[in-house]
Design an enzyme around this catalytic site. Structure first.
Site, PDB file in Angstrom:
ATOM      1  N   SER A  61      71.631  20.018  34.832  1.00 40.53           N
ATOM      2  CA  SER A  61      71.179  18.312  34.527  1.00 40.53           C
ATOM      3  C   SER A  61      72.223  17.333  34.779  1.00 40.53           C
ATOM      4  O   SER A  61      73.654  17.693  34.618  1.00 40.53           O
ATOM      5  CB  SER A  61      70.692  18.175  33.041  1.00 40.53           C
ATOM      6  OG  SER A  61      69.940  19.099  32.627  1.00 40.53           O
TER       7      SER A  61
HETATM    8  N1  SAH Z   1      70.822  22.040  30.684  1.00 39.38           N
HETATM    9  C1  SAH Z   1      70.546  22.951  31.937  1.00 39.38           C
HETATM   10  C2  SAH Z   1      69.223  22.545  32.508  1.00 39.38           C
HETATM   11  C3  SAH Z   1      68.782  23.775  33.446  1.00 39.38           C
HETATM   12  S1  SAH Z   1      67.360  23.340  34.226  1.00 39.38           S
HETATM   13  C4  SAH Z   1      71.711  22.977  32.780  1.00 39.38           C
HETATM   14  O1  SAH Z   1      72.352  21.767  32.729  1.00 39.38           O
HETATM   15  O2  SAH Z   1      72.065  23.700  33.504  1.00 39.38           O
HETATM   16  C5  SAH Z   1      66.076  23.959  32.917  1.00 39.38           C
HETATM   17  C6  SAH Z   1      66.001  25.315  32.920  1.00 39.38           C
HETATM   18  O3  SAH Z   1      65.102  25.660  31.797  1.00 39.38           O
HETATM   19  C7  SAH Z   1      65.982  26.158  33.904  1.00 39.38           C
HETATM   20  O4  SAH Z   1      66.885  27.196  34.100  1.00 39.38           O
HETATM   21  C8  SAH Z   1      64.802  26.852  33.644  1.00 39.38           C
HETATM   22  O5  SAH Z   1      64.713  28.418  34.127  1.00 39.38           O
HETATM   23  C9  SAH Z   1      64.530  26.920  32.161  1.00 39.38           C
HETATM   24  N2  SAH Z   1      63.320  27.205  31.610  1.00 39.38           N
HETATM   25  C10 SAH Z   1      62.171  26.945  31.894  1.00 39.38           C
HETATM   26  N3  SAH Z   1      60.988  26.961  31.148  1.00 39.38           N
HETATM   27  C11 SAH Z   1      61.475  28.028  30.220  1.00 39.38           C
HETATM   28  C12 SAH Z   1      61.218  28.467  28.904  1.00 39.38           C
HETATM   29  N4  SAH Z   1      59.908  28.498  28.689  1.00 39.38           N
HETATM   30  N5  SAH Z   1      62.016  29.428  28.472  1.00 39.38           N
HETATM   31  C13 SAH Z   1      63.375  29.426  28.749  1.00 39.38           C
HETATM   32  N6  SAH Z   1      63.852  28.870  29.704  1.00 39.38           N
HETATM   33  C14 SAH Z   1      63.150  28.017  30.529  1.00 39.38           C
END
Ligand code: SAH
Length: 218
Positions: A61
């Protein structure tokens, strides 16, 4: 490249300039080496004002969004926090330095493993990571003083509300597949919740039982 200089500039120009004032949060944003959470080839971009790809169609993000969501939880240091969507682990690291313990759920095992490695290398030992569908929260460890969801949900998953402590805060993007509103919900009493809309945002989809279906991801 001097990452520490780039990081301080990021904090001043992207975070402080946009109105984030919590000194603990600013200190932590100044400390956590964001460049270690992206691929080597992208390190030169780690402190720019946007999200970056981390593989598996997911993104780390934007720094400001990480700061704004963390600020919205209003952490003081003694909290147990649930994070959904570990991704790169960058937001996890920020939360680990602001709260007592972080429980983080990621559905893609390769991302969880990579995040674990970086968090371990930074000696952040107050983080539990689980590979699972996080749309149902983490029942065994509930309740949580804060829940932060880093992927966009079509609606607020019911389980999150019931896994909040009284006074606990849930911060999550809710809305369409490509665009959402960042919402904060505070649990005032057992069945009484206060809902605020914080800003518009764009997150990758929350995929799972109480989120979007995998098919919509194609
Ligand atoms: N805050 C993180 C954001 C990653 S993007 C960063 O800055 O790196 C969002 C993440 O949510 C992705 O890795 C995706 O695989 C995960 N995600 C999506 N749906 C999900 C779920 N139901 N349970 C767990 N993770 C999930």
């Amino acid at each position: 490249m001097d990452y520490a200089v780039a990081r301080r500039r990021m904090v001043q120009q992207q975070i402080v300039a946009r109105g984030i004032v919590d000194p603990r949060l600013i200190e932590v944003m100044n400390k956590v080496p964001r460049h270690l959470f992206v691929d080597e080839g992208l390190r030169g971009h780690a402190y720019t004002d946007g999200s970056l790809p981390i593989g598996h169609k997911q993104t780390i993000s934007q720094p400001y969004i990480v700061a704004a969501m963390s600020a919205a939880l209003e952490l003081h240091g003694n909290e147990r926090v649930l994070e959904i969507g570990t991704g790169s682990g960058y937001q996890t690291a920020i939360l680990a330095m602001l709260a007592k313990r972080v429980y983080s759920v990621e559905r893609i095992s390769a991302l969880a493993a990579r995040a674990r490695k970086v968090l371990d290398s930074l000696q952040l030992s107050n983080v539990n990571i689980k590979i699972a569908d996080g749309t149902t929260g983490w029942k065994d460890q509930a309740p949580f003083d804060g829940i932060l969801v880093a992927a966009g949900a079509p609606d607020v998953p019911e389980e999150y509300l019931s896994q909040l402590t009284l006074g606990g805060r849930l911060v999550l993007p809710v809305g369409g597949y490509h665009q959402q509103s960042l919402i904060r919900i505070t649990r005032l009493a057992d069945e009484q919740f206060h809902r605020e809309e914080l800003m518009g945002c764009r997150f990758v989809p929350l995929i799972g039982e109480a989120g979007w279906s995998d098919a919509e991801d194609e």
